[in-house]
Design a protein around this motif. Structure first.
Motif, short mmCIF file in Angstrom:
data_model
loop_
_atom_site.label_atom_id
_atom_site.label_comp_id
_atom_site.label_asym_id
_atom_site.label_seq_id
_atom_site.Cartn_x
_atom_site.Cartn_y
_atom_site.Cartn_z
N GLU A 121 7.33 10.68 3.65
CA GLU A 121 7.83 9.35 3.31
C GLU A 121 6.75 8.29 3.51
O GLU A 121 6.57 7.41 2.67
CB GLU A 121 9.06 9.02 4.17
N HIS A 122 6.03 8.40 4.61
CA HIS A 122 4.99 7.42 4.91
C HIS A 122 3.85 7.50 3.89
O HIS A 122 3.38 6.48 3.38
CB HIS A 122 4.48 7.63 6.33
N LEU A 123 3.40 8.72 3.59
CA LEU A 123 2.33 8.88 2.61
C LEU A 123 2.76 8.40 1.22
O LEU A 123 1.96 7.76 0.52
CB LEU A 123 1.89 10.35 2.55
N ALA A 124 3.99 8.68 0.84
CA ALA A 124 4.50 8.21 -0.46
C ALA A 124 4.51 6.68 -0.50
O ALA A 124 4.12 6.08 -1.51
CB ALA A 124 5.89 8.77 -0.71
N ALA A 125 4.95 6.06 0.58
CA ALA A 125 4.98 4.59 0.63
C ALA A 125 3.57 4.03 0.52
O ALA A 125 3.34 3.05 -0.21
CB ALA A 125 5.64 4.12 1.92
N LEU A 126 2.60 4.64 1.21
CA LEU A 126 1.23 4.17 1.13
C LEU A 126 0.66 4.32 -0.28
O LEU A 126 0.00 3.42 -0.80
CB LEU A 126 0.34 4.92 2.13
N ARG A 127 0.93 5.46 -0.91
CA ARG A 127 0.43 5.69 -2.28
C ARG A 127 1.03 4.70 -3.28
O ARG A 127 0.36 4.28 -4.22
CB ARG A 127 0.76 7.11 -2.74
N GLN A 128 2.29 4.35 -3.05
CA GLN A 128 2.98 3.44 -3.98
C GLN A 128 2.80 1.97 -3.61
O GLN A 128 3.30 1.09 -4.30
CB GLN A 128 4.48 3.78 -4.01
N GLY A 129 2.12 1.72 -2.51
CA GLY A 129 1.89 0.34 -2.08
C GLY A 129 3.12 -0.33 -1.50
O GLY A 129 3.18 -1.55 -1.42
N ARG A 130 4.12 0.47 -1.12
CA ARG A 130 5.33 -0.10 -0.52
C ARG A 130 5.16 -0.19 0.99
O ARG A 130 4.42 0.58 1.58
CB ARG A 130 6.56 0.80 -0.72
N PRO A 172 4.34 7.44 11.24
CA PRO A 172 4.13 8.89 11.31
C PRO A 172 2.66 9.29 11.33
O PRO A 172 2.27 10.17 12.10
CB PRO A 172 4.83 9.40 10.04
N LEU A 173 1.83 8.62 10.52
CA LEU A 173 0.39 8.94 10.56
C LEU A 173 -0.22 8.50 11.89
O LEU A 173 -1.07 9.19 12.45
CB LEU A 173 -0.33 8.28 9.39
N GLY A 174 0.20 7.35 12.39
CA GLY A 174 -0.28 6.89 13.69
C GLY A 174 0.12 7.85 14.80
O GLY A 174 -0.67 8.13 15.71
#
Length: 179
Positions: free
Chosen positions: A77-86, A95-97
């Protein structure tokens, strides 16, 4: 009107963070492996690691492993949000942190074990590999620390909030999209 804040990070978490960061700086930049200060600071960091590990089960919600453990779903979810700029805000660790934090904690534990092997195990006296391993782990931890610092700055800019300051004060701004 000032945004609402919450006391997120308890004093033990903040003291752990500052203590381990201070030990890393001292041991990586200012002491030599095998020096008394280096050894005792390493044991100090390992002691804090043990305290933090227990605190992850008995501490307040934001300190508990279950609150921020980087599961596959949370990471996705976190990676998808980052990729989509959300925005993908969490009051605690992203989660990445959390993943980087766990990797840093694992590296500290590995440094403790490899340092112990170098100093205390007579059968390894004179062997080069424990010292090489210790150095490689320390360099890996330095890379993780640099990643952690860069991410804190980048996320502070993205979130328009001073995240490093929140670790010192324990307070975090509440946003409507936090979860």
């Amino acid at each position: 009107m000032r945004p609402a804040t919450i006391q997120l990070w308890d004093p033990l978490i903040r003291l752990f963070h500052v203590s381990v960061a201070g030990v890393f700086v001292a041991n990586y930049f200012f002491t030599e492996a095998g020096d008394d200060w280096h050894t005792w600071l390493g044991y100090y960091a390992c002691g804090w690691l043990l305290v933090r590990s227990v605190w992850g089960f008995v501490g307040p919600r934001s300190a508990r492993w279950q609150d921020f453990w980087p599961t596959r779903a949370r990471l996705g979810e976190h990676l998808a949000a980052l990729r989509q700029g959300r925005a993908c805000h969490r009051l605690g660790h992203s989660p990445l942190g959390a993943l980087v934090m766990l990797l840093m904690m694992g590296a500290i534990a590995a440094l403790g074990v490899s340092g112990f092997l170098m100093q205390e195990v007579d059968a390894l006296w004179g062997a080069d590999w424990p010292q090489q391993l210790h150095g490689w782990i320390a360099d890996g931890l330095a890379l993780l620390v640099a990643t952690h610092l860069a991410a804190a700055v980048i996320e502070s800019v993205r979130a328009r909030e001073n995240l490093p300051l929140s670790m010192l004060t324990g307070k975090r701004r509440i946003r409507p999209d936090d979860h």
